[in-house]
Design a protein around this motif. Structure first.
Motif, PDB file in Angstrom:
ATOM      1  N   ARG A 173     -35.987 -24.948   8.207  1.00 27.45           N
ATOM      2  CA  ARG A 173     -35.159 -24.815   9.407  1.00 27.45           C
ATOM      3  C   ARG A 173     -35.595 -25.867  10.410  1.00 27.45           C
ATOM      4  O   ARG A 173     -36.665 -26.445  10.289  1.00 27.45           O
ATOM      5  CB  ARG A 173     -35.271 -23.418  10.011  1.00 27.45           C
ATOM      6  CG  ARG A 173     -36.659 -23.091  10.527  1.00 27.45           C
ATOM      7  CD  ARG A 173     -36.695 -21.755  11.220  1.00 27.45           C
ATOM      8  NE  ARG A 173     -38.043 -21.309  11.451  1.00 27.45           N
ATOM      9  CZ  ARG A 173     -38.897 -21.801  12.334  1.00 27.45           C
ATOM     10  NH1 ARG A 173     -38.540 -22.817  13.088  1.00 27.45           N
ATOM     11  NH2 ARG A 173     -40.108 -21.331  12.475  1.00 27.45           N
ATOM     12  N   GLY A 188     -39.466 -26.423  10.530  1.00 25.99           N
ATOM     13  CA  GLY A 188     -40.266 -25.370   9.922  1.00 25.99           C
ATOM     14  C   GLY A 188     -39.898 -25.188   8.469  1.00 25.99           C
ATOM     15  O   GLY A 188     -38.729 -25.198   8.113  1.00 25.99           O
ATOM     16  N   THR A 211     -40.539 -22.499   5.367  1.00 24.70           N
ATOM     17  CA  THR A 211     -41.067 -21.185   5.042  1.00 24.70           C
ATOM     18  C   THR A 211     -41.627 -21.217   3.626  1.00 24.70           C
ATOM     19  O   THR A 211     -41.119 -21.927   2.750  1.00 24.70           O
ATOM     20  CB  THR A 211     -39.996 -20.083   5.169  1.00 24.70           C
ATOM     21  OG1 THR A 211     -38.886 -20.426   4.342  1.00 24.70           O
ATOM     22  CG2 THR A 211     -39.532 -19.942   6.601  1.00 24.70           C
ATOM     23  N   TYR A 212     -42.710 -20.470   3.445  1.00 22.77           N
ATOM     24  CA  TYR A 212     -43.412 -20.437   2.164  1.00 22.77           C
ATOM     25  C   TYR A 212     -43.664 -19.004   1.736  1.00 22.77           C
ATOM     26  O   TYR A 212     -43.816 -18.115   2.566  1.00 22.77           O
ATOM     27  CB  TYR A 212     -44.785 -21.124   2.288  1.00 22.77           C
ATOM     28  CG  TYR A 212     -44.693 -22.610   2.435  1.00 22.77           C
ATOM     29  CD1 TYR A 212     -44.748 -23.448   1.327  1.00 22.77           C
ATOM     30  CD2 TYR A 212     -44.558 -23.188   3.691  1.00 22.77           C
ATOM     31  CE1 TYR A 212     -44.668 -24.824   1.476  1.00 22.77           C
ATOM     32  CE2 TYR A 212     -44.476 -24.562   3.836  1.00 22.77           C
ATOM     33  CZ  TYR A 212     -44.536 -25.373   2.725  1.00 22.77           C
ATOM     34  OH  TYR A 212     -44.450 -26.721   2.861  1.00 22.77           O
ATOM     35  N   ARG A 213     -43.739 -18.838   0.427  1.00 26.59           N
ATOM     36  CA  ARG A 213     -44.263 -17.607  -0.163  1.00 26.59           C
ATOM     37  C   ARG A 213     -45.621 -18.002  -0.713  1.00 26.59           C
ATOM     38  O   ARG A 213     -45.724 -18.906  -1.552  1.00 26.59           O
ATOM     39  CB  ARG A 213     -43.354 -17.099  -1.282  1.00 26.59           C
ATOM     40  CG  ARG A 213     -43.875 -15.782  -1.883  1.00 26.59           C
ATOM     41  CD  ARG A 213     -43.007 -15.290  -3.013  1.00 26.59           C
ATOM     42  NE  ARG A 213     -43.063 -16.253  -4.109  1.00 26.59           N
ATOM     43  CZ  ARG A 213     -41.993 -16.752  -4.718  1.00 26.59           C
ATOM     44  NH1 ARG A 213     -40.780 -16.419  -4.347  1.00 26.59           N
ATOM     45  NH2 ARG A 213     -42.133 -17.606  -5.706  1.00 26.59           N
ATOM     46  N   THR A 266     -46.472 -14.607   8.642  1.00 25.37           N
ATOM     47  CA  THR A 266     -45.498 -13.778   9.347  1.00 25.37           C
ATOM     48  C   THR A 266     -45.377 -12.378   8.753  1.00 25.37           C
ATOM     49  O   THR A 266     -44.936 -11.458   9.442  1.00 25.37           O
ATOM     50  CB  THR A 266     -44.110 -14.444   9.367  1.00 25.37           C
ATOM     51  OG1 THR A 266     -43.684 -14.657   8.012  1.00 25.37           O
ATOM     52  CG2 THR A 266     -44.153 -15.772  10.110  1.00 25.37           C
ATOM     53  N   ASN A 324     -45.677 -14.133   3.575  1.00 27.78           N
ATOM     54  CA  ASN A 324     -44.607 -14.993   4.064  1.00 27.78           C
ATOM     55  C   ASN A 324     -45.231 -15.806   5.181  1.00 27.78           C
ATOM     56  O   ASN A 324     -45.924 -15.254   6.044  1.00 27.78           O
ATOM     57  CB  ASN A 324     -43.441 -14.166   4.593  1.00 27.78           C
ATOM     58  CG  ASN A 324     -42.772 -13.381   3.490  1.00 27.78           C
ATOM     59  OD1 ASN A 324     -42.864 -13.722   2.316  1.00 27.78           O
ATOM     60  ND2 ASN A 324     -42.101 -12.312   3.865  1.00 27.78           N
ATOM     61  N   VAL A 344     -44.971 -19.674   7.706  1.00 29.17           N
ATOM     62  CA  VAL A 344     -44.186 -20.798   8.226  1.00 29.17           C
ATOM     63  C   VAL A 344     -45.140 -21.936   8.566  1.00 29.17           C
ATOM     64  O   VAL A 344     -46.170 -21.726   9.205  1.00 29.17           O
ATOM     65  CB  VAL A 344     -43.401 -20.391   9.490  1.00 29.17           C
ATOM     66  CG1 VAL A 344     -42.671 -21.585  10.084  1.00 29.17           C
ATOM     67  CG2 VAL A 344     -42.441 -19.264   9.189  1.00 29.17           C
ATOM     68  N   GLU A 374     -45.025 -25.206  10.737  1.00 27.50           N
ATOM     69  CA  GLU A 374     -44.214 -25.903  11.740  1.00 27.50           C
ATOM     70  C   GLU A 374     -44.751 -27.312  11.951  1.00 27.50           C
ATOM     71  O   GLU A 374     -45.962 -27.519  12.017  1.00 27.50           O
ATOM     72  CB  GLU A 374     -44.209 -25.141  13.054  1.00 27.50           C
ATOM     73  CG  GLU A 374     -43.417 -23.856  12.945  1.00 27.50           C
ATOM     74  CD  GLU A 374     -43.263 -23.143  14.273  1.00 27.50           C
ATOM     75  OE1 GLU A 374     -43.999 -23.463  15.226  1.00 27.50           O
ATOM     76  OE2 GLU A 374     -42.415 -22.263  14.349  1.00 27.50           O
TER      77      GLU A 374
END
Length: 117
Positions: free
Chosen positions: A50, A61, A63-65, A95, A110, A112, A114
């Motif tokens: 995003r 940003g 996002t990761y698992r 998060t 989860n 992020v 940035e």
């Protein structure tokens, strides 16, 4: 891991788990410093991206698992959403944390990352 017989995650990346510490700034307030809490081996998988505009910068940003070995609830080695993971200069803000498998061997984080641009 999504069911019986699913392959175990490849924990091939060494990350540092960090927790926030409030310290007096000498002017009646406080500053946040990050303290290393330990090392974890992880599988890091990007799942989305995003971008949002700030006042004078753009924040991107990803996002990761992130999968790690589990630790008992309440143990200092168990990651929490108010903590972060570091890999060199890269920072992954946690998060959410959940069990990754029915046997409780792994956790899914989860996170992020940035980046200012």
């Amino acid at each position: 891991m999504s069911g019986p017989g699913a392959a175990a995650p490849r924990l091939s990346r060494r990350l540092t788990l960090e927790g926030a510490l409030r310290v007096a700034d000498g002017a009646g307030g406080y500053a946040i410093v990050w303290q290393a809490l330990g090392q974890v081996w992880a599988e890091v998988t990007p799942v989305g991206a995003r971008e949002r505009a700030g006042e004078s910068v753009t924040l991107s940003g990803v996002t990761y698992r992130i999968r790690v070995r589990s630790a008992p609830e309440g143990a200092p080695s168990r990651p929490r959403p108010d903590q972060r993971l570091r890999e060199g200069a890269r920072i992954f803000r946690i998060t959410a944390v959940s069990e990754a498998d029915p046997s409780g061997l792994y956790l899914t984080l989860n996170a992020v990352e940035e980046v200012r641009s």
